[in-house]
Write a protein that holds these residues in place. Structure first.
Motif, PDB file in Angstrom:
ATOM      1  N   UNK A   1     -57.777 -21.099  -7.898  1.00 58.39           N
ATOM      2  CA  UNK A   1     -59.148 -21.590  -8.025  1.00 58.39           C
ATOM      3  C   UNK A   1     -60.122 -20.502  -7.555  1.00 58.39           C
ATOM      4  N   UNK A   2     -60.669 -19.765  -8.489  1.00 58.75           N
ATOM      5  CA  UNK A   2     -61.582 -18.687  -8.087  1.00 58.75           C
ATOM      6  C   UNK A   2     -62.884 -19.258  -7.506  1.00 58.75           C
ATOM      7  N   UNK A   3     -63.522 -18.464  -6.658  1.00 57.16           N
ATOM      8  CA  UNK A   3     -64.798 -18.895  -6.050  1.00 57.16           C
ATOM      9  C   UNK A   3     -65.800 -19.309  -7.113  1.00 57.16           C
TER      10      UNK A   3
ATOM     11  N   UNK B   1     -56.333 -20.456  -3.520  1.00 53.33           N
ATOM     12  CA  UNK B   1     -57.700 -19.931  -3.581  1.00 53.33           C
ATOM     13  C   UNK B   1     -57.733 -18.426  -3.781  1.00 53.33           C
TER      14      UNK B   1
ATOM     15  N   UNK C   1     -67.071 -17.298 -16.985  1.00 53.03           N
ATOM     16  CA  UNK C   1     -68.028 -18.391 -17.035  1.00 53.03           C
ATOM     17  C   UNK C   1     -67.869 -19.254 -18.289  1.00 53.03           C
TER      18      UNK C   1
ATOM     19  N   UNK D   1     -67.477 -29.344   5.419  1.00 55.76           N
ATOM     20  CA  UNK D   1     -66.571 -30.394   4.962  1.00 55.76           C
ATOM     21  C   UNK D   1     -65.284 -30.285   5.768  1.00 55.76           C
ATOM     22  N   UNK D   2     -64.492 -31.339   5.730  1.00 48.95           N
ATOM     23  CA  UNK D   2     -63.149 -31.216   6.278  1.00 48.95           C
ATOM     24  C   UNK D   2     -62.361 -30.325   5.346  1.00 48.95           C
TER      25      UNK D   2
ATOM     26  N   UNK E   1     -64.289 -27.609  -2.040  1.00 48.77           N
ATOM     27  CA  UNK E   1     -63.276 -26.808  -1.363  1.00 48.77           C
ATOM     28  C   UNK E   1     -62.484 -27.684  -0.401  1.00 48.77           C
ATOM     29  N   UNK E   2     -63.194 -28.570   0.301  1.00 45.85           N
ATOM     30  CA  UNK E   2     -62.536 -29.479   1.241  1.00 45.85           C
ATOM     31  C   UNK E   2     -61.477 -30.327   0.542  1.00 45.85           C
TER      32      UNK E   2
ATOM     33  N   UNK F   1     -70.362 -27.092  -2.767  1.00 39.07           N
ATOM     34  CA  UNK F   1     -69.145 -26.299  -2.880  1.00 39.07           C
ATOM     35  C   UNK F   1     -68.173 -26.585  -1.743  1.00 39.07           C
ATOM     36  N   UNK F   2     -68.714 -26.761  -0.537  1.00 44.20           N
ATOM     37  CA  UNK F   2     -67.821 -27.026   0.594  1.00 44.20           C
ATOM     38  C   UNK F   2     -67.059 -28.329   0.398  1.00 44.20           C
ATOM     39  N   UNK F   3     -67.730 -29.318  -0.170  1.00 48.28           N
ATOM     40  CA  UNK F   3     -67.062 -30.600  -0.404  1.00 48.28           C
ATOM     41  C   UNK F   3     -65.876 -30.408  -1.348  1.00 48.28           C
TER      42      UNK F   3
ATOM     43  N   UNK G   1     -58.563 -28.018  -0.734  1.00 47.17           N
ATOM     44  CA  UNK G   1     -57.699 -27.448   0.294  1.00 47.17           C
ATOM     45  C   UNK G   1     -56.842 -28.521   0.962  1.00 47.17           C
ATOM     46  N   UNK G   2     -57.163 -29.782   0.714  1.00 47.41           N
ATOM     47  CA  UNK G   2     -56.365 -30.874   1.267  1.00 47.41           C
ATOM     48  C   UNK G   2     -54.989 -30.895   0.595  1.00 47.41           C
ATOM     49  N   UNK G   3     -54.952 -30.462  -0.670  1.00 44.65           N
ATOM     50  CA  UNK G   3     -53.686 -30.496  -1.420  1.00 44.65           C
ATOM     51  C   UNK G   3     -53.010 -29.135  -1.404  1.00 44.65           C
ATOM     52  N   UNK G   4     -51.726 -29.157  -1.093  1.00 45.82           N
ATOM     53  CA  UNK G   4     -50.992 -27.902  -1.012  1.00 45.82           C
ATOM     54  C   UNK G   4     -50.890 -27.228  -2.377  1.00 45.82           C
TER      55      UNK G   4
ATOM     56  N   UNK H   1     -66.689 -23.707   2.276  1.00 45.44           N
ATOM     57  CA  UNK H   1     -65.883 -23.200   1.174  1.00 45.44           C
ATOM     58  C   UNK H   1     -65.584 -21.735   1.417  1.00 45.44           C
ATOM     59  N   UNK H   2     -64.330 -21.372   1.319  1.00 48.28           N
ATOM     60  CA  UNK H   2     -63.878 -19.987   1.474  1.00 48.28           C
ATOM     61  C   UNK H   2     -64.346 -19.370   2.791  1.00 48.28           C
TER      62      UNK H   2
ATOM     63  N   UNK I   1     -65.246 -22.800  -8.313  1.00 50.01           N
ATOM     64  CA  UNK I   1     -65.711 -23.837  -7.399  1.00 50.01           C
ATOM     65  C   UNK I   1     -67.219 -23.996  -7.537  1.00 50.01           C
TER      66      UNK I   1
END
Ligand code: SF4
Ligand code: SF4
Ligand code: SF4
Ligand code: FES
Ligand code: FES
Lengths: 921, 151
Positions: free
Chosen positions: B33-35, B64, B2, A199-200, B53-54, B49-51, B57-60, A212-213, B38
């Motif tokens: 935001x713990x792993x 993480x 959990x 992802x970006x 996270x993406x 998950x990458x989406x 991470x865009x927002x300051x 992610x991470x 996410x």
């Protein structure tokens, strides 16, 4: 989703040229179709337009500003200019900005072409600081765009991001120093693959493509399909194999030799070797997509040092090298003694149509027996039996590219993302198009993420589940009775049999709550067109044929057949299992399912082959193993098969084959089975020969020779011809597979119109009876092949072996994305082994804690037939009381455990359910 | 963790497109935001998950890594810079034993640098959570930090 909707034609002018376009097309698409180049960077034909790079800006009369061609739909009488000085100037300015963060020295250097002689030295550096040091040189889209807009100077100082090159994929490197943030990789990964592994991340000057991470790709859900690599316009994403080899000398389009999807692949050849494999964009099967096996798993097994390169003969308990003449002489001498029913041919779904045709011709004509079969028995015999009985044809009713338009899809007994990855993409497309998805699977498979309903039924309870759904459809009056009335028969008997399937029973037997069954039934019956997709989870049961009949009943009941995006669609496993069946590598039929016991058919083949033929059906594969064990069968010719791993109760198969008088094995590797052989003949791989495969949607596609056979290997068709000729048979004088296809066409109604000449352009779907027939994408349109569709009354039969005190768990088996069949090919690909090095036993956390087993522990899995040791993966993907294993691994061969209980109709063994006990070791 | 996550996610049951509010709620709860969060959100929202996270991470505003109980921000805007903000920052770094962006080992304090708080009249400025401390000196900074370290 509306089929057959009229699209209006639009007239417009691009660069002074009059062009016609379909309504809804974009200016860019229309221009490209008309041969007009507009520079692009973020556009990719497989993706929705993004409009971010602004390279494709154009001028349109009466529209202010500079719209991007990739996002602007055409309108009537539009006048577009794509190449004005002002546009070019703007493009140069935009490009300059983008390039300040890309090593641009070579890009704008007028000596770029002439710089070549130095590249050999320069490319040894780890850092790509310019095109001559970039693996993408000469096929980079950035170069193309820079050349087109005429950029010769970048006035901004260069920024080198100095990011480490990521090598966490076994197949490709990621060098984000070269990334221009076009987003194509991210979009293809999310939109098309549904993986979302990348992802970006972050923003502004920090923005990058990442996970992610910063986890590894594998930990981020990457499928290693390579779609991102194919989509990347720059050298940022590059496969490692062939990375520094530059452009290939030739490119050969062929059909993938792994699975039944039949992806079209381009093999890039340099120095007689396959250096790179990439999916073909423009075709209706895979449309630019492939999976990790086809994309990265071919070159390495084809060129593997363990390939058999010379014939081998057993001497004093050892296989020693021999010449072709020696080996063939020995084979012919020995086989001559075993003509008749003491001989059996085990053919192969990996081999071409032509080879399977010759195998059965050889067996029937030269060896005078119908003892020929292949591994379809082990996966889809119930499909052939069940669907032929219901519809009159045992093949997938509809086509792959229709799936995306279905309003509802029921996926049952198929982990499509692993078994048929590229078809899973079509299912994801359907979901994105608004289609509903019902997944019926005991395990939490990848597709569950997209499902509207997930039916987690107990392994082996499919009939109860489907009959329960049908009961609801009838009770709630959702059935398409007009269709049933008009086109089907035996409905009343079927309806009678539904009496036994009230929801309480269905719930009890399947473990699925009745409201979910009701919901699924309503969804399937009311969202049309609806398609049923299944695979081995349906067939590999002692009641496999009943399961198949249940899917057929369901489709007929809702009138979901004979129309686009409907049907019953069995996904065939091996690349050419459909073709091997079509071409008669079965004990009871000649090509195209023409029965051996039909006197007219017998006559036809006797005339064509000039011989007399046996009218009694031969033995099936499991029966052959039994007959070998009892000594009834004395000689076996085995082509491209590895029954020691693939048979249920594999230990027994080994004993049986050891008892033979004579075993000849023809394969590309010295498989577990080949080691038992008296003679081993080295075969050419699919990349080394011409031929055709028929994929799961009945599409006959060309296999093209890309390289010369390795060592002394020979194509299977050549070997069979040699042996036949040495046995003094006529009719084996073939010089090229196209001649064999001509003979096939003359004897096979559904292949009647097939010729290599026609296949040159694109594949053809059978039935294709005549030279001018366009092929048949959808079966049973307006009328079933057998006349009336036949409903089958069913009753629920539990699996042959249920858990008890001694063996309290259910074992179910399946496939992994990363390996294929018995692993003969994939286990020799380092990257695939790196991702998945060993077979694991998947077990639910509840059972694991009960047994005091932790993730990664070694356990012994024990059934009534044997035991294997494997590592444990504790996961909720497996339901409680069910353990799961793949069957690709010799060290932990799941099929030592499985139950050889046979389906009474199709004789398929029950691979999917048996009772086991798990112990920590 | 959990169960707590499940509880938060349950509040958003069925709602699509509630990603940002979910992330905010979780950060409120855990301070970052713990792993694991996410991955739970991914399952819940059927995204990768990458989406997620993406997006985050865009927002300051999202972190993480686990943050301290309190966040110390030292201003290095023009006014503060001129009046020795740098030296204040150095002192705080030394006192806490972390670089800017870091968190003390006992997860009491996290340190950040900012560019102008809009309280230039009070320069140099240090802000802890929502409390603004103006006219900073090295000695004062130490005392203030001690308060928070004790508390
Ligand atoms: S290889 Fe496939 S799954 Fe992996 S990141 Fe690339 S596109 Fe996504
Ligand atoms: S890696 Fe390639 S495809 Fe992905 S954003 Fe960068 S340049 Fe585009
Ligand atoms: S293995 Fe199947 S899905 Fe993968 S590339 Fe080959 S044909 Fe396509
Ligand atoms: S190609 Fe149109 S904006 Fe990138
Ligand atoms: S410069 Fe520090 S508050 Fe404005």
């Amino acid at each position: 989703m509306v089929v057959g909707q009229e699209t209006r034609t639009i007239d417009l002018t691009i660069d002074g040229q009059q062009v016609k376009a379909k309504e809804g097309a974009t200016v860019l698409e229309v221009a490209r179709e008309g041969g007009i180049y507009i520079p692009t960077l973020c556009y990719h034909p497989s993706l929705t337009p993004y409009g971010s790079c602004r390279m494709c800006i154009v001028e349109i009369e009466n529209i202010r500003g500079f719209p991007t061609a990739c996002t602007t739909p055409v309108t009537e009488s539009m006048v577009v200019n794509t190449n004005t000085p002002q546009l070019q100037e703007l493009r140069r300015n935009i490009l300059e900005l983008a390039l300040s963060e890309h090593p641009y020295a070579c890009l704008i250097c007028d000596r770029r072409e002439r710089c070549q002689p130095f590249h050999i030295t320069l490319r040894k550096t780890a850092v790509t600081s310019g095109c001559t040091m970039c693996p993408k040189n000469r096929r980079c889209e950035l170069q193309e765009v820079v050349d087109y807009v005429g950029l010769t100077e970048v006035r901004l100082s260069p920024i080198y991001r100095d990011l480490p090159i990521l090598r966490d994929s076994p197949f490709f490197d990621r060098d984000y120093n070269l990334c221009i943030l076009c987003g194509r990789c991210v979009r293809v990964c999310q939109e098309v693959r549904g993986a979302g592994a990348i992802a970006f991340t972050y923003r502004g000057s920090q923005a990058l493509v990442g996970t992610a991470f910063d986890r590894s790709l594998q930990d981020s859900g990457c499928q290693f399909c390579g779609a991102c690599v194919d989509a990347c316009p720059t050298g940022a994403l590059m496969e490692r194999s062939g990375k520094w080899q530059g452009l290939p000398e030739s490119t050969v389009t062929t059909t993938c030799g792994y699975c039944g999807v039949g992806c079209q692949l381009n093999l890039e050849i340099k120095g007689g070797k396959i250096v790179r494999v990439a999916p073909v964009l423009d075709n209706s099967v895979n449309q630019g997509q492939a999976c990790v096996k086809g994309r990265f798993g071919i070159a390495e097994f084809v060129h593997h040092p363990q390939r058999l390169t010379t014939p081998l003969i057993q001497r004093n308990g050892e296989l020693v090298e021999a010449s072709w003449d020696e080996a063939l002489t020995l084979v012919t001498k020995r086989l001559a003694n075993y003509k008749g029913n003491q001989f059996a041919f085990i053919s192969s779904a990996k081999c071409t149509n032509e080879e399977n045709y010759l195998a059965q011709k050889f067996t029937r004509m030269v060896m005078a027996t119908n003892n020929i079969d292949h591994c379809a028995r082990l996966c889809h015999a119930p499909t052939v039996a069940g669907l032929a009985q219901a519809f009159g044809s045992g093949a997938m009713t509809n086509s792959i590219n229709e799936i995306k338009d279905a309003a509802c899809i029921l996926v049952i007994g198929s982990n499509t993302s692993s078994g048929h990855p590229v078809i899973a993409l079509e299912i994801i497309k359907a979901v994105r198009n608004g289609g509903k998805l019902i997944v019926a699977n005991p395990r939490e498979i990848e597709l569950c993420r997209y499902a509207d309903i997930w039916l987690r039924h107990f392994p082996g309870s499919d009939v109860a589940l489907l009959m329960g759904m049908m009961r609801v459809i009838i009770d709630e009056e959702l059935a398409d009775l007009a269709f049933v009335e008009e086109q089907c028969q035996d409905f009343d008997a079927f309806r009678e049999s539904l009496i036994n399937f009230d929801l309480d029973l269905a719930e009890k037997v399947t473990g699925v709550t009745s409201d979910k069954i009701v919901e699924a039934a309503r969804l399937y019956a009311t969202h049309k067109p609806a398609s049923i997709i299944y695979a081995m989870g349906i067939t590999q049961h002692s009641h496999g044929t009943d399961n198949v009949s249940a899917t057929a009943n369901l489709a007929m009941l809702a009138g979901n057949i004979g129309k686009p995006s409907t049907g019953v669609n069995p996904l065939r496993g091996q690349n050419n299992v459909q073709g091997a069946c079509d071409l008669g590598a079965l004990p009871n039929v000649y090509t195209a399912y023409q029965r051996v016991d039909n006197p007219d058919i017998q006559k036809k083949f006797e005339t064509a082959w000039v011989c007399s033929l046996d009218a009694s059906p031969g033995l099936t594969l499991p029966e052959m193993i039994e007959a070998a064990y009892s000594g009834q069968i004395k000689a076996v010719y085995l082509m491209g098969e590895n029954p020691l791993l693939s048979e249920a109760d594999a230990g027994h198969a080994q004993e049986a084959l050891s008892k033979l008088d004579f075993l000849v094995v023809q394969d590309i590797f010295l498989t577990e089975t080949a080691q038992l052989a008296d003679v081993v003949l080295p075969a050419a791989s699919f990349a080394e020969k011409d031929g055709t495969f028929t994929n799961t949607e009945r599409r006959i596609q060309r296999v093209r020779k890309a390289i010369e056979p390795i060592g002394n290997a020979k194509p299977d068709w050549w070997i069979i011809c040699q042996i036949a000729k040495r046995l003094e048979a006529e009719g084996f004088d073939f010089e090229h597979p196209s001649q064999i296809m001509a003979e096939i066409a003359s004897l096979t109604p559904s292949y009647g119109g097939i010729s290599y000449q026609r296949l040159e352009e694109c594949g053809l779907q059978w039935p294709c009876p005549t030279k001018d027939h366009p092929g048949t994408p959808i079966l049973h349109v307006g009328k079933f092949v057998r006349g009336l569709g036949k409903f089958t009354p069913l009753e629920y039969r539990p699996p042959a072996e249920l858990p008890d005190e001694e063996y309290p768990l259910v074992l179910t088996t399946g496939r992994s994305l990363y390996h294929f069949h018995t692993g003969t090919m994939t286990r020799r690909v380092m990257g695939l082994n790196a991702i998945e090095p060993e077979g694991v036993v998947e077990i639910n956390p509840v059972d694991a804690s009960h047994l005091k087993i932790a993730d990664g522990d070694k356990v012994k899995v024990i059934s009534r037939r044997g035991e294997v040791i494997a590592k444990v993966r504790v996961t909720e993907e497996s339901p409680p009381k069910v353990v799961f294993m793949t069957f690709h691994f010799a060290e932990s061969a799941a099929n030592i455990l499985t139950n050889p209980a046979l389906d009474p109709v199709s004789k398929i063994p029950e691979f999917k359910v048996c009772a086991v006990r798990v112990e920590k070791v | 963790m959990r169960d707590e996550l499940a509880e938060i996610l349950a509040e958003y049951g069925g709602e699509k497109g509630a990603l940002i509010p979910i992330l905010q709620r979780i950060q409120e709860k855990f301070g970052y935001l713990p792993e694991e969060a996410i991955s739970e959100i991914a399952k819940f929202s059927r995204m990768a998950e990458s989406e997620i996270f993406g997006v985050a991470s865009f927002y300051a505003q999202f972190y993480f890594t686990r943050r301290g109980q309190h966040t110390v921000k030292v201003c290095l805007g023009t006014a503060c810079h001129v009046r020795g903000g740098e030296r204040i920052l150095d002192e705080v770094k030394r006192e806490l034993g972390v670089e800017s962006g870091g968190t003390t080992k006992d997860y009491k304090l996290s340190l950040e640098r900012v560019a102008c708080f809009g309280s230039c009249a009070l320069a140099p400025v240090m802000v802890i959570d929502k409390n603004v401390y103006g006219r900073m000196t090295i000695a004062k900074a130490k005392d203030i930090l001690d308060e928070y370290r004790r508390g």
